[in-house]
Design an enzyme around this catalytic site. Structure first.
Site, PDB file in Angstrom:
ATOM      1  N   CYS A 120     -41.621  11.877 146.236  1.00 18.04           N
ATOM      2  CA  CYS A 120     -42.229  12.360 147.467  1.00 18.04           C
ATOM      3  C   CYS A 120     -43.288  13.386 147.105  1.00 18.04           C
ATOM      4  O   CYS A 120     -43.298  13.900 145.989  1.00 18.04           O
ATOM      5  CB  CYS A 120     -41.196  12.973 148.414  1.00 18.04           C
ATOM      6  SG  CYS A 120     -41.792  12.994 150.130  1.00 18.04           S
ATOM      7  N   CYS A 122     -43.744  16.257 148.935  1.00 21.67           N
ATOM      8  CA  CYS A 122     -43.572  17.548 149.599  1.00 21.67           C
ATOM      9  C   CYS A 122     -43.240  18.712 148.675  1.00 21.67           C
ATOM     10  O   CYS A 122     -43.455  19.858 149.036  1.00 21.67           O
ATOM     11  CB  CYS A 122     -42.556  17.444 150.729  1.00 21.67           C
ATOM     12  SG  CYS A 122     -40.991  16.716 150.285  1.00 21.67           S
ATOM     13  N   CYS A 130     -45.220  15.661 153.089  1.00 27.44           N
ATOM     14  CA  CYS A 130     -44.820  14.625 152.136  1.00 27.44           C
ATOM     15  C   CYS A 130     -45.987  13.817 151.587  1.00 27.44           C
ATOM     16  O   CYS A 130     -45.842  13.076 150.619  1.00 27.44           O
ATOM     17  CB  CYS A 130     -43.818  13.678 152.803  1.00 27.44           C
ATOM     18  SG  CYS A 130     -42.320  14.527 153.332  1.00 27.44           S
ATOM     19  N   LYS A 195     -33.403   7.961 156.938  1.00 24.33           N
ATOM     20  CA  LYS A 195     -33.423   9.414 156.711  1.00 24.33           C
ATOM     21  C   LYS A 195     -33.803  10.068 158.030  1.00 24.33           C
ATOM     22  O   LYS A 195     -34.902   9.847 158.551  1.00 24.33           O
ATOM     23  CB  LYS A 195     -34.435   9.755 155.624  1.00 24.33           C
ATOM     24  CG  LYS A 195     -34.541  11.246 155.319  1.00 24.33           C
ATOM     25  CD  LYS A 195     -35.553  11.471 154.211  1.00 24.33           C
ATOM     26  CE  LYS A 195     -35.625  12.926 153.795  1.00 24.33           C
ATOM     27  NZ  LYS A 195     -36.604  13.123 152.698  1.00 24.33           N
ATOM     28  N   GLU A 234     -34.831   0.066 160.000  1.00 21.88           N
ATOM     29  CA  GLU A 234     -35.432   0.684 158.807  1.00 21.88           C
ATOM     30  C   GLU A 234     -34.809   0.136 157.522  1.00 21.88           C
ATOM     31  O   GLU A 234     -35.494  -0.138 156.542  1.00 21.88           O
ATOM     32  CB  GLU A 234     -35.252   2.212 158.856  1.00 21.88           C
ATOM     33  CG  GLU A 234     -36.209   2.927 159.804  1.00 21.88           C
ATOM     34  CD  GLU A 234     -37.585   3.130 159.169  1.00 21.88           C
ATOM     35  OE1 GLU A 234     -37.834   2.606 158.075  1.00 21.88           O
ATOM     36  OE2 GLU A 234     -38.419   3.803 159.794  1.00 21.88           O
ATOM     37  N   LYS A 249     -29.144   9.311 155.135  1.00 23.16           N
ATOM     38  CA  LYS A 249     -29.232  10.757 154.923  1.00 23.16           C
ATOM     39  C   LYS A 249     -29.500  11.425 156.261  1.00 23.16           C
ATOM     40  O   LYS A 249     -30.434  11.002 156.948  1.00 23.16           O
ATOM     41  CB  LYS A 249     -30.367  11.050 153.943  1.00 23.16           C
ATOM     42  CG  LYS A 249     -30.594  12.529 153.662  1.00 23.16           C
ATOM     43  CD  LYS A 249     -31.800  12.733 152.760  1.00 23.16           C
ATOM     44  CE  LYS A 249     -32.000  14.223 152.518  1.00 23.16           C
ATOM     45  NZ  LYS A 249     -33.171  14.528 151.725  1.00 23.16           N
ATOM     46  N   SER A 275     -27.901  19.443 151.793  1.00 23.71           N
ATOM     47  CA  SER A 275     -27.725  20.869 151.514  1.00 23.71           C
ATOM     48  C   SER A 275     -27.060  21.617 152.670  1.00 23.71           C
ATOM     49  O   SER A 275     -26.213  22.482 152.445  1.00 23.71           O
ATOM     50  CB  SER A 275     -29.071  21.502 151.176  1.00 23.71           C
ATOM     51  OG  SER A 275     -29.990  21.353 152.247  1.00 23.71           O
ATOM     52  N   TYR A 314     -24.043  17.876 146.116  1.00 27.54           N
ATOM     53  CA  TYR A 314     -24.056  19.114 145.331  1.00 27.54           C
ATOM     54  C   TYR A 314     -22.644  19.504 144.906  1.00 27.54           C
ATOM     55  O   TYR A 314     -22.460  20.408 144.098  1.00 27.54           O
ATOM     56  CB  TYR A 314     -24.718  20.233 146.148  1.00 27.54           C
ATOM     57  CG  TYR A 314     -26.101  19.850 146.606  1.00 27.54           C
ATOM     58  CD1 TYR A 314     -27.183  19.922 145.731  1.00 27.54           C
ATOM     59  CD2 TYR A 314     -26.330  19.350 147.887  1.00 27.54           C
ATOM     60  CE1 TYR A 314     -28.452  19.526 146.123  1.00 27.54           C
ATOM     61  CE2 TYR A 314     -27.598  18.956 148.297  1.00 27.54           C
ATOM     62  CZ  TYR A 314     -28.648  19.041 147.403  1.00 27.54           C
ATOM     63  OH  TYR A 314     -29.892  18.629 147.796  1.00 27.54           O
TER      64      TYR A 314
HETATM   65 ZN   LIG Z   1     -41.045  14.692 151.362  1.00 19.87          ZN
END
Ligand SMILES: [Zn+2]
Length: 338
Positions: A120, A122, A130, A195, A234, A249, A275, A314
């Site tokens: 990406c 970003c 992005c 996403k 998608e 996600k 996160s 994580y």
């Molecule tokens: Zn991005």
């Protein structure tokens, strides 16, 4: 029939019986650990919103990857935090950019670990978007060229799999074509297919990749979290365009999407335990409200039960420690009921 012929509690009487009929099992072999590479050396700086996760210079990144592999974690998902950002996101596809160098270091020192690279713009654009912004809008088709170039640069550095993250229309096809014309026909693509535009990513962007948006938001490309049918469309598009693994996600807030995606597509399916989901469990545990390890295992099992084959998390190292029996016996015994 005399009441009750069926007594579901018969199979819950003790752990041996519960274990015999347990339907879903976690294993470290299902985990993908996100890692954050930074320039420099001897840097191992904890990311405060993601305790137990670090900004790692390449020497420390290799150590972390070795530790993950030794715990049975087969793959890492690599992010880069570059020294400088610009309008063109040039650091994202630089031959010696932070991710490209990290890939080389990992493939040299830990060759049996699968290195997946997040694709990406970003982390590399000055404004945190992005791709390329035109009139306040993320321009799809010019950004596709950028995304494909980033993927190719990762492939040339030795990445084992690319993971395009930005939900542009046609991004899988654009990447597949460029990879194929450069002799990377066998490089798999893990697509961030469904996403959702979620505030649960804030800890990642604020502290993980330090790429908070200068303006606007990502709702013109990431999905509205109210939608489920659209997520299926998608995913179907990404499969048509050549995705090898599809992803949902966030994970915990989208277990319905995970479940539906597995039932409808029968594809290798990843779910990203993001996160914000991590930070919520961690923060509640710090307040003494919940048992961190127990809730972690319950959350990860729920993602697996919903249908995810792979869990990007994580928590990967801590969960793997418990599953591998490397954590203290009491914690291990209590969590796994053995
Ligand atoms: Zn991005």
């Amino acid at each position: 029939m005399a009441f009750p012929a069926q007594r579901p509690r018969r199979l819950r009487q003790n752990e041996a019986l519960r274990g015999l009929v347990r339907e879903n099992h976690l294993s470290a072999g299902r985990f993908i650990l996100p890692l954050f590479a930074v320039p420099g050396s001897n840097i191992r700086q904890e990311i405060s919103a993601l305790s137990g996760n670090y900004h790692l210079s390449l020497d420390c990144l290799v150590e972390e990857a070795l530790a993950a592999r030794d715990l049975g974690i087969p793959a890492v998902l690599l992010f880069g935090v570059p020294e400088a950002k610009d309008e063109q996101a040039s650091g994202a596809y630089a031959p010696y950019g932070i991710v490209q160098e990290a890939v080389r270091a990992l493939k040299k020192m830990v060759p049996d670990l699968i290195v997946i690279t997040d694709v990406c713009g970003c982390e590399y654009t000055a404004n945190g978007h992005c791709g390329f912004i035109k009139n306040g809008y993320l321009d799809n088709d010019s950004s596709l060229d950028l995304i494909a170039q980033i993927a190719l640069s990762h492939a040339e550095a030795g990445s084992d799999m690319v993971a395009p993250a930005c939900m542009l229309d046609g991004q899988i096809q654009a990447i597949r074509r460029l990879l194929d014309t450069n002799s990377f026909q066998n490089l798999p693509i893990m697509a961030y297919s469904a996403k959702f535009a979620s505030k649960l990513y804030d800890p990642f962007f604020k502290e993980g990749t330090q790429s908070t948006l200068a303006f606007g938001d990502k709702r013109t490309h990431q999905m509205d979290f109210s939608n489920s049918d659209e997520a299926m469309r998608e995913i179907a598009l990404d499969i048509d365009e050549g995705a090898d693994i599809v992803m949902v996600k966030p994970a915990l807030f989208c277990l319905d999407i995970v479940s539906r995606a597995k039932r409808e597509f029968h594809m290798p399916l990843a779910a990203y335990n993001v996160s914000g989901e991590y930070a919520m469990i961690d923060a509640a545990a710090r307040l003494g409200r919940i048992d961190r390890d127990a809730i972690m295992m319950e959350a990860l099992t729920a993602i697996r039960r919903a249908g995810a084959d792979l869990i990007i998390t994580y928590f990967a190292k801590r969960a793997a420690e418990l599953l591998e029996g490397r954590a203290s016996r009491s914690a291990h015994a209590e969590l796994l009921h053995v």
